[in-house]
Design a protein around this motif. Structure first.
Motif, PDB file in Angstrom:
ATOM      1  N   ASN A  41     -19.699  -6.104 -20.475  1.00  0.00           N
ATOM      2  CA  ASN A  41     -18.474  -6.800 -20.051  1.00  0.00           C
ATOM      3  C   ASN A  41     -18.488  -6.952 -18.524  1.00  0.00           C
ATOM      4  O   ASN A  41     -17.643  -6.405 -17.833  1.00  0.00           O
ATOM      5  CB  ASN A  41     -17.227  -6.011 -20.470  1.00  0.00           C
ATOM      6  CG  ASN A  41     -17.124  -5.840 -21.959  1.00  0.00           C
ATOM      7  OD1 ASN A  41     -17.328  -6.795 -22.700  1.00  0.00           O
ATOM      8  ND2 ASN A  41     -16.828  -4.639 -22.399  1.00  0.00           N
ATOM      9  N   PRO A  42     -19.426  -7.712 -17.982  1.00  0.00           N
ATOM     10  CA  PRO A  42     -19.523  -7.804 -16.518  1.00  0.00           C
ATOM     11  C   PRO A  42     -18.349  -8.533 -15.885  1.00  0.00           C
ATOM     12  O   PRO A  42     -18.086  -8.360 -14.693  1.00  0.00           O
ATOM     13  CB  PRO A  42     -20.817  -8.579 -16.291  1.00  0.00           C
ATOM     14  CG  PRO A  42     -21.039  -9.344 -17.539  1.00  0.00           C
ATOM     15  CD  PRO A  42     -20.436  -8.528 -18.645  1.00  0.00           C
ATOM     16  N   ASP A  43     -17.617  -9.323 -16.648  1.00  0.00           N
ATOM     17  CA  ASP A  43     -16.495 -10.069 -16.100  1.00  0.00           C
ATOM     18  C   ASP A  43     -15.219  -9.231 -15.996  1.00  0.00           C
ATOM     19  O   ASP A  43     -14.248  -9.652 -15.371  1.00  0.00           O
ATOM     20  CB  ASP A  43     -16.225 -11.320 -16.936  1.00  0.00           C
ATOM     21  CG  ASP A  43     -16.018 -10.987 -18.412  1.00  0.00           C
ATOM     22  OD1 ASP A  43     -16.684 -10.064 -18.909  1.00  0.00           O
ATOM     23  OD2 ASP A  43     -15.185 -11.661 -19.059  1.00  0.00           O
ATOM     24  N   VAL A  44     -15.215  -8.039 -16.575  1.00  0.00           N
ATOM     25  CA  VAL A  44     -14.028  -7.180 -16.539  1.00  0.00           C
ATOM     26  C   VAL A  44     -14.001  -6.432 -15.210  1.00  0.00           C
ATOM     27  O   VAL A  44     -14.990  -5.830 -14.790  1.00  0.00           O
ATOM     28  CB  VAL A  44     -14.037  -6.185 -17.724  1.00  0.00           C
ATOM     29  CG1 VAL A  44     -12.853  -5.246 -17.635  1.00  0.00           C
ATOM     30  CG2 VAL A  44     -14.024  -6.935 -19.035  1.00  0.00           C
ATOM     31  N   ARG A  49     -10.827  -1.190 -16.758  1.00  0.00           N
ATOM     32  CA  ARG A  49     -11.585  -0.456 -17.769  1.00  0.00           C
ATOM     33  C   ARG A  49     -10.814   0.797 -18.196  1.00  0.00           C
ATOM     34  O   ARG A  49     -10.000   1.330 -17.453  1.00  0.00           O
ATOM     35  CB  ARG A  49     -12.951  -0.081 -17.227  1.00  0.00           C
ATOM     36  CG  ARG A  49     -13.774  -1.312 -16.878  1.00  0.00           C
ATOM     37  CD  ARG A  49     -15.141  -0.923 -16.386  1.00  0.00           C
ATOM     38  NE  ARG A  49     -15.868  -2.078 -15.900  1.00  0.00           N
ATOM     39  CZ  ARG A  49     -16.651  -2.839 -16.635  1.00  0.00           C
ATOM     40  NH1 ARG A  49     -16.813  -2.577 -17.914  1.00  0.00           N
ATOM     41  NH2 ARG A  49     -17.271  -3.863 -16.113  1.00  0.00           N
ATOM     42  N   LYS A  50     -11.136   1.277 -19.384  1.00  0.00           N
ATOM     43  CA  LYS A  50     -10.437   2.442 -19.939  1.00  0.00           C
ATOM     44  C   LYS A  50     -10.720   3.717 -19.149  1.00  0.00           C
ATOM     45  O   LYS A  50      -9.867   4.570 -19.006  1.00  0.00           O
ATOM     46  CB  LYS A  50     -10.866   2.675 -21.387  1.00  0.00           C
ATOM     47  CG  LYS A  50     -10.340   1.682 -22.365  1.00  0.00           C
ATOM     48  CD  LYS A  50     -10.772   2.079 -23.760  1.00  0.00           C
ATOM     49  CE  LYS A  50     -10.284   1.099 -24.797  1.00  0.00           C
ATOM     50  NZ  LYS A  50     -10.669   1.501 -26.147  1.00  0.00           N
ATOM     51  N   PHE A  51     -11.928   3.868 -18.669  1.00  0.00           N
ATOM     52  CA  PHE A  51     -12.368   5.132 -18.079  1.00  0.00           C
ATOM     53  C   PHE A  51     -12.194   5.197 -16.574  1.00  0.00           C
ATOM     54  O   PHE A  51     -12.710   6.099 -15.930  1.00  0.00           O
ATOM     55  CB  PHE A  51     -13.836   5.374 -18.420  1.00  0.00           C
ATOM     56  CG  PHE A  51     -14.733   4.217 -18.044  1.00  0.00           C
ATOM     57  CD1 PHE A  51     -15.228   4.099 -16.763  1.00  0.00           C
ATOM     58  CD2 PHE A  51     -15.055   3.253 -18.976  1.00  0.00           C
ATOM     59  CE1 PHE A  51     -16.036   3.042 -16.411  1.00  0.00           C
ATOM     60  CE2 PHE A  51     -15.869   2.191 -18.640  1.00  0.00           C
ATOM     61  CZ  PHE A  51     -16.368   2.079 -17.350  1.00  0.00           C
ATOM     62  N   HIS A  53      -9.762   6.036 -14.677  1.00  0.00           N
ATOM     63  CA  HIS A  53      -9.087   7.252 -14.213  1.00  0.00           C
ATOM     64  C   HIS A  53     -10.081   8.420 -14.116  1.00  0.00           C
ATOM     65  O   HIS A  53     -10.091   9.158 -13.125  1.00  0.00           O
ATOM     66  CB  HIS A  53      -7.926   7.611 -15.146  1.00  0.00           C
ATOM     67  CG  HIS A  53      -7.206   8.858 -14.750  1.00  0.00           C
ATOM     68  ND1 HIS A  53      -6.442   8.944 -13.618  1.00  0.00           N
ATOM     69  CD2 HIS A  53      -7.160  10.087 -15.337  1.00  0.00           C
ATOM     70  CE1 HIS A  53      -5.960  10.174 -13.517  1.00  0.00           C
ATOM     71  NE2 HIS A  53      -6.369  10.876 -14.553  1.00  0.00           N
ATOM     72  N   GLU A  54     -10.932   8.558 -15.114  1.00  0.00           N
ATOM     73  CA  GLU A  54     -11.922   9.643 -15.106  1.00  0.00           C
ATOM     74  C   GLU A  54     -12.946   9.449 -13.993  1.00  0.00           C
ATOM     75  O   GLU A  54     -13.362  10.411 -13.340  1.00  0.00           O
ATOM     76  CB  GLU A  54     -12.631   9.737 -16.460  1.00  0.00           C
ATOM     77  CG  GLU A  54     -11.774  10.293 -17.577  1.00  0.00           C
ATOM     78  CD  GLU A  54     -10.840   9.258 -18.189  1.00  0.00           C
ATOM     79  OE1 GLU A  54     -10.940   8.062 -17.861  1.00  0.00           O
ATOM     80  OE2 GLU A  54      -9.994   9.660 -19.004  1.00  0.00           O
ATOM     81  N   VAL A  55     -13.347   8.199 -13.772  1.00  0.00           N
ATOM     82  CA  VAL A  55     -14.311   7.923 -12.700  1.00  0.00           C
ATOM     83  C   VAL A  55     -13.698   8.248 -11.344  1.00  0.00           C
ATOM     84  O   VAL A  55     -14.355   8.833 -10.470  1.00  0.00           O
ATOM     85  CB  VAL A  55     -14.797   6.453 -12.760  1.00  0.00           C
ATOM     86  CG1 VAL A  55     -15.623   6.097 -11.541  1.00  0.00           C
ATOM     87  CG2 VAL A  55     -15.596   6.216 -14.032  1.00  0.00           C
ATOM     88  N   ARG A  56     -12.453   7.906 -11.159  1.00  0.00           N
ATOM     89  CA  ARG A  56     -11.768   8.234  -9.889  1.00  0.00           C
ATOM     90  C   ARG A  56     -11.677   9.741  -9.696  1.00  0.00           C
ATOM     91  O   ARG A  56     -11.841  10.235  -8.579  1.00  0.00           O
ATOM     92  CB  ARG A  56     -10.378   7.612  -9.860  1.00  0.00           C
ATOM     93  CG  ARG A  56     -10.404   6.143  -9.591  1.00  0.00           C
ATOM     94  CD  ARG A  56      -9.004   5.622  -9.407  1.00  0.00           C
ATOM     95  NE  ARG A  56      -9.031   4.196  -9.158  1.00  0.00           N
ATOM     96  CZ  ARG A  56      -7.970   3.432  -9.163  1.00  0.00           C
ATOM     97  NH1 ARG A  56      -6.785   3.953  -9.408  1.00  0.00           N
ATOM     98  NH2 ARG A  56      -8.066   2.147  -8.931  1.00  0.00           N
ATOM     99  N   ARG A  57     -11.380  10.461 -10.749  1.00  0.00           N
ATOM    100  CA  ARG A  57     -11.327  11.923 -10.648  1.00  0.00           C
ATOM    101  C   ARG A  57     -12.686  12.477 -10.245  1.00  0.00           C
ATOM    102  O   ARG A  57     -12.779  13.369  -9.393  1.00  0.00           O
ATOM    103  CB  ARG A  57     -10.878  12.538 -11.976  1.00  0.00           C
ATOM    104  CG  ARG A  57      -9.404  12.380 -12.240  1.00  0.00           C
ATOM    105  CD  ARG A  57      -8.994  12.923 -13.584  1.00  0.00           C
ATOM    106  NE  ARG A  57      -9.406  14.294 -13.790  1.00  0.00           N
ATOM    107  CZ  ARG A  57      -9.571  14.859 -14.990  1.00  0.00           C
ATOM    108  NH1 ARG A  57      -9.365  14.159 -16.080  1.00  0.00           N
ATOM    109  NH2 ARG A  57      -9.935  16.105 -15.098  1.00  0.00           N
ATOM    110  N   CYS A  58     -13.745  11.953 -10.852  1.00  0.00           N
ATOM    111  CA  CYS A  58     -15.102  12.412 -10.511  1.00  0.00           C
ATOM    112  C   CYS A  58     -15.460  12.044  -9.076  1.00  0.00           C
ATOM    113  O   CYS A  58     -16.081  12.843  -8.359  1.00  0.00           O
ATOM    114  CB  CYS A  58     -16.118  11.825 -11.476  1.00  0.00           C
ATOM    115  SG  CYS A  58     -15.989  12.494 -13.144  1.00  0.00           S
ATOM    116  N   ASP A  59     -15.069  10.848  -8.645  1.00  0.00           N
ATOM    117  CA  ASP A  59     -15.317  10.446  -7.258  1.00  0.00           C
ATOM    118  C   ASP A  59     -14.591  11.365  -6.283  1.00  0.00           C
ATOM    119  O   ASP A  59     -15.134  11.736  -5.238  1.00  0.00           O
ATOM    120  CB  ASP A  59     -14.879   8.999  -7.025  1.00  0.00           C
ATOM    121  CG  ASP A  59     -15.844   7.996  -7.596  1.00  0.00           C
ATOM    122  OD1 ASP A  59     -17.000   8.374  -7.894  1.00  0.00           O
ATOM    123  OD2 ASP A  59     -15.449   6.809  -7.747  1.00  0.00           O
TER     124      ASP A  59
END
Length: 160
Positions: A41-44, A49-51, A53-59
């Protein structure tokens, strides 16, 4: 184990995972190190995206670790590298890691602030010490001069 090079044979696979099993499956595949993920889904937008929030927490946790690592390197504290990559933590362990990193970052910020305050106070006290020494020398010279001057006056008007 092989590695992902252009010359190696590859297969394109599509996995359909339930939301509950997605984290464990992706972490296991990532630990094997033989998988390359492709965005279907490169256009999204990344924020849709659903995840996200989790990526931000990991960052944010990664930022805190980089901050702590930078402070440790600045103070010449050796960081032991075992060469091993730890397994991906379970989501419930992420909460504990997040709390631990937050606590360590806050403590480091507090320690740095206290060290800065101590340096500032030390410089101020050193400056005051030098001012007191200079005034002590000045008053000693003035006292010595006034003593000599008054002795000189007494000897001029000394009537016997």
């Amino acid at each position: 184990m092989g590695s992902i090079f252009r010359s190696e044979s590859m297969s394109l696979c599509q996995l359909f995972l339930s939301s509950e099993a997605a984290y464990n499956c992706v972490s296991e595949l990532g630990e094997v190190g033989l998988v390359q993920f492709r965005d279907l889904n490169p256009d999204v937008n990344a924020f849709q995206r659903k995840f996200v929030h989790e990526v931000r927490r990991c960052d944010e946790m990664e930022r805190k670790l980089r901050y702590l690592e930078g402070k440790m390197k600045k103070d010449d504290i050796k960081i032991i590298d075992t060469g091993e990559n730890p397994e991906a933590p379970q989501p419930r362990e992420m909460i504990d890691l997040e709390a631990t990193f937050e606590k360590l970052e806050n403590e480091m910020i507090e320690v740095n602030a206290n060290a800065e305050t101590l340096k500032k106070n030390s410089l101020e006290l050193t400056e005051l010490l030098h001012v007191l020494r200079a005034t002590q020398i000045f008053f000693a010279e003035v006292s010595n001069f006034s003593r000599q001057f008054s002795q000189g006056l007494y000897s001029l008007f000394d009537v016997k």
